[in-house]
Design a protein around this motif. Structure first.
Motif, PDB file in Angstrom:
ATOM      1  N   ASN A 178       0.835  -1.207   0.000  1.00  9.40           N
ATOM      2  CA  ASN A 178       0.000   0.000   0.000  1.00  9.40           C
ATOM      3  C   ASN A 178       0.865   1.250   0.000  1.00  9.40           C
ATOM      4  OD1 ASN A 178      -1.699   2.173   0.706  1.00  9.40           O
ATOM      5  ND2 ASN A 178      -3.112   0.810   1.757  1.00  9.40           N
ATOM      6  N   ALA A 179       1.896   1.277   0.843  1.00  7.72           N
ATOM      7  CA  ALA A 179       2.777   2.438   0.909  1.00  7.72           C
ATOM      8  C   ALA A 179       3.536   2.632  -0.396  1.00  7.72           C
ATOM      9  CB  ALA A 179       3.755   2.277   2.068  1.00  7.72           C
ATOM     10  N   ALA A 180       3.975   1.527  -1.013  1.00  6.68           N
ATOM     11  CA  ALA A 180       4.715   1.629  -2.279  1.00  6.68           C
ATOM     12  C   ALA A 180       3.833   2.185  -3.385  1.00  6.68           C
ATOM     13  CB  ALA A 180       5.265   0.258  -2.670  1.00  6.68           C
ATOM     14  N   ILE A 181       2.630   1.673  -3.523  1.00  4.46           N
ATOM     15  CA  ILE A 181       1.705   2.167  -4.561  1.00  4.46           C
ATOM     16  C   ILE A 181       1.314   3.612  -4.269  1.00  4.46           C
ATOM     17  CG2 ILE A 181      -0.596   1.855  -5.559  1.00  4.46           C
ATOM     18  CD1 ILE A 181       1.414  -0.216  -6.473  1.00  4.46           C
ATOM     19  N   SER A 182       1.064   3.928  -2.997  1.00  5.82           N
ATOM     20  CA  SER A 182       0.693   5.287  -2.612  1.00  5.82           C
ATOM     21  C   SER A 182       1.810   6.266  -2.919  1.00  5.82           C
ATOM     22  CB  SER A 182       0.363   5.306  -1.115  1.00  5.82           C
ATOM     23  OG  SER A 182       0.049   6.609  -0.703  1.00  5.82           O
ATOM     24  N   THR A 183       3.039   5.892  -2.618  1.00  6.05           N
ATOM     25  CA  THR A 183       4.184   6.752  -2.911  1.00  6.05           C
ATOM     26  C   THR A 183       4.366   6.917  -4.405  1.00  6.05           C
ATOM     27  OG1 THR A 183       5.246   5.990  -0.885  1.00  6.05           O
ATOM     28  CG2 THR A 183       6.666   7.053  -2.503  1.00  6.05           C
ATOM     29  N   GLY A 216       1.360  13.445  -8.571  1.00  8.92           N
ATOM     30  CA  GLY A 216       1.244  14.614  -7.699  1.00  8.92           C
ATOM     31  C   GLY A 216      -0.035  14.601  -6.887  1.00  8.92           C
ATOM     32  N   VAL A 217      -0.591  13.437  -6.681  1.00  4.44           N
ATOM     33  CA  VAL A 217      -1.842  13.284  -5.950  1.00  4.44           C
ATOM     34  C   VAL A 217      -1.518  12.998  -4.486  1.00  4.44           C
ATOM     35  CG1 VAL A 217      -3.928  11.884  -5.740  1.00  4.44           C
ATOM     36  CG2 VAL A 217      -2.972  12.369  -7.982  1.00  4.44           C
ATOM     37  N   ARG A 218      -2.259  13.621  -3.606  1.00  3.71           N
ATOM     38  CA  ARG A 218      -2.090  13.330  -2.181  1.00  3.71           C
ATOM     39  C   ARG A 218      -3.025  12.181  -1.830  1.00  3.71           C
ATOM     40  NH1 ARG A 218      -2.696  17.035   3.173  1.00  3.71           N
ATOM     41  NH2 ARG A 218      -1.599  15.573   4.498  1.00  3.71           N
ATOM     42  N   THR A 219      -2.446  11.053  -1.454  1.00  2.13           N
ATOM     43  CA  THR A 219      -3.237   9.866  -1.162  1.00  2.13           C
ATOM     44  C   THR A 219      -3.593   9.819   0.325  1.00  2.13           C
ATOM     45  OG1 THR A 219      -1.277   8.536  -0.764  1.00  2.13           O
ATOM     46  CG2 THR A 219      -2.098   8.592  -3.022  1.00  2.13           C
ATOM     47  N   VAL A 220      -4.530   8.971   0.628  1.00  3.94           N
ATOM     48  CA  VAL A 220      -4.953   8.794   2.010  1.00  3.94           C
ATOM     49  C   VAL A 220      -3.783   8.285   2.849  1.00  3.94           C
ATOM     50  CG1 VAL A 220      -6.490   7.487   3.538  1.00  3.94           C
ATOM     51  CG2 VAL A 220      -7.355   8.409   1.393  1.00  3.94           C
ATOM     52  N   SER A 221      -3.020   7.376   2.287  1.00  5.99           N
ATOM     53  CA  SER A 221      -1.876   6.818   3.008  1.00  5.99           C
ATOM     54  C   SER A 221      -0.840   7.887   3.325  1.00  5.99           C
ATOM     55  CB  SER A 221      -1.245   5.707   2.176  1.00  5.99           C
ATOM     56  OG  SER A 221      -0.127   5.173   2.830  1.00  5.99           O
ATOM     57  N   SER A 222      -0.551   8.772   2.366  1.00  2.62           N
ATOM     58  CA  SER A 222       0.429   9.829   2.635  1.00  2.62           C
ATOM     59  C   SER A 222      -0.121  10.839   3.639  1.00  2.62           C
ATOM     60  CB  SER A 222       0.848  10.526   1.337  1.00  2.62           C
ATOM     61  OG  SER A 222      -0.241  11.215   0.768  1.00  2.62           O
ATOM     62  N   ALA A 223      -1.429  11.118   3.558  1.00  2.31           N
ATOM     63  CA  ALA A 223      -2.033  12.031   4.530  1.00  2.31           C
ATOM     64  C   ALA A 223      -1.980  11.446   5.935  1.00  2.31           C
ATOM     65  CB  ALA A 223      -3.484  12.328   4.133  1.00  2.31           C
ATOM     66  N   LEU A 224      -2.261  10.157   6.060  1.00  2.00           N
ATOM     67  CA  LEU A 224      -2.199   9.509   7.369  1.00  2.00           C
ATOM     68  C   LEU A 224      -0.761   9.443   7.880  1.00  2.00           C
ATOM     69  CD1 LEU A 224      -4.792   6.602   6.997  1.00  2.00           C
ATOM     70  CD2 LEU A 224      -4.995   8.671   8.376  1.00  2.00           C
ATOM     71  N   SER A 225       0.185   9.208   6.974  1.00  4.46           N
ATOM     72  CA  SER A 225       1.599   9.184   7.387  1.00  4.46           C
ATOM     73  C   SER A 225       2.029  10.550   7.898  1.00  4.46           C
ATOM     74  CB  SER A 225       2.486   8.760   6.227  1.00  4.46           C
ATOM     75  OG  SER A 225       2.216   7.430   5.864  1.00  4.46           O
ATOM     76  N   ALA A 226       1.614  11.615   7.209  1.00  2.00           N
ATOM     77  CA  ALA A 226       1.954  12.965   7.656  1.00  2.00           C
ATOM     78  C   ALA A 226       1.293  13.268   8.996  1.00  2.00           C
ATOM     79  CB  ALA A 226       1.527  13.985   6.609  1.00  2.00           C
ATOM     80  N   LYS A 227       0.049  12.861   9.136  1.00  2.00           N
ATOM     81  CA  LYS A 227      -0.656  13.089  10.396  1.00  2.00           C
ATOM     82  C   LYS A 227      -0.009  12.297  11.527  1.00  2.00           C
ATOM     83  CE  LYS A 227      -5.299  13.081  12.320  1.00  2.00           C
ATOM     84  NZ  LYS A 227      -6.698  12.761  12.085  1.00  2.00           N
ATOM     85  N   LEU A 228       0.404  11.071  11.243  1.00  2.00           N
ATOM     86  CA  LEU A 228       1.068  10.254  12.247  1.00  2.00           C
ATOM     87  C   LEU A 228       2.401  10.865  12.655  1.00  2.00           C
ATOM     88  CD1 LEU A 228       1.061   7.636  13.892  1.00  2.00           C
ATOM     89  CD2 LEU A 228       2.187   6.533  11.968  1.00  2.00           C
ATOM     90  N   ALA A 229       3.152  11.385  11.689  1.00  2.00           N
ATOM     91  CA  ALA A 229       4.432  12.024  12.015  1.00  2.00           C
ATOM     92  C   ALA A 229       4.197  13.260  12.879  1.00  2.00           C
ATOM     93  CB  ALA A 229       5.173  12.397  10.740  1.00  2.00           C
TER      94      ALA A 229
END
Length: 169
Positions: free
Chosen positions: A31-36, A43-56
């Motif tokens: 999931n992280a690989a496809i999202s990245t 240039g799309v902000r995915t749910v996974s990247s948003a959650l990763s940023a929120k988690l950080a």
């Protein structure tokens, strides 16, 4: 023959899409690989990247809260240690003063001096409590009337006016 190739391609693409959906839902690394890949190529902000940023961000916030909690614990521990030591001192001096309080004439002076000492220690406790409130970030302070009454008492003439010294009206 062309038809067979087309049907085989459709079946393989359908199976690949099903497999990728299952992997996206069950495997975090995939999931992280496809999202990245989607985020960097499109240039799309995915749910996974948003959650990763929120988690950080929440991890950073947790570290800040943890350090603040450590400071508060140290302040409370210091206040408790000082209050315990002060209470032991006041109790020991109060018990030691009991025999001297029973001596005629001298006992009155001992009672007054013991009371002065206890008021001094109570004032110190209120000052430390005020400091603890400041360290904890509590908006409420020790009431100023308590501080002024204990730590800066008015002169005895104001508390107990002498009726003989007042002029007749």
């Amino acid at each position: 023959m062309l038809r067979l190739i087309r049907h085989t391609a459709v079946i393989l693409i359908t199976l690949a899409l099903l497999a990728s959906n299952v992997l996206l839902l069950t495997n975090t690394a995939f999931n992280a690989a496809i999202s990245t890949a989607l985020a960097t190529t499109l240039g799309v902000r995915t749910v996974s990247s948003a959650l990763s940023a929120k988690l950080a961000g929440s991890e950073r916030q947790a570290r800040v809260l943890k350090s603040a909690q450590v400071k508060r614990n140290a302040a409370v521990r210091g206040f408790g240690k000082n209050l315990t030591a002060r209470t032991k001192r006041v109790a020991a001096r109060g018990i030691a003063a009991i025999p001297a309080e029973s001596i005629p004439y001298i006992g009155a002076a001992v009672v007054v001096s013991s009371m002065v000492y206890e008021l001094f220690e109570a004032c110190e406790t209120l000052r430390e409590l005020d400091s603890l409130y400041a360290d904890l970030g509590v908006a409420e302070n020790v009431p100023s009337d308590a501080m002024s009454t204990l730590c800066n008492p008015p002169p005895l003439e104001e508390l107990f006016p002498n009726p003989l010294s007042q002029p007749d009206v």
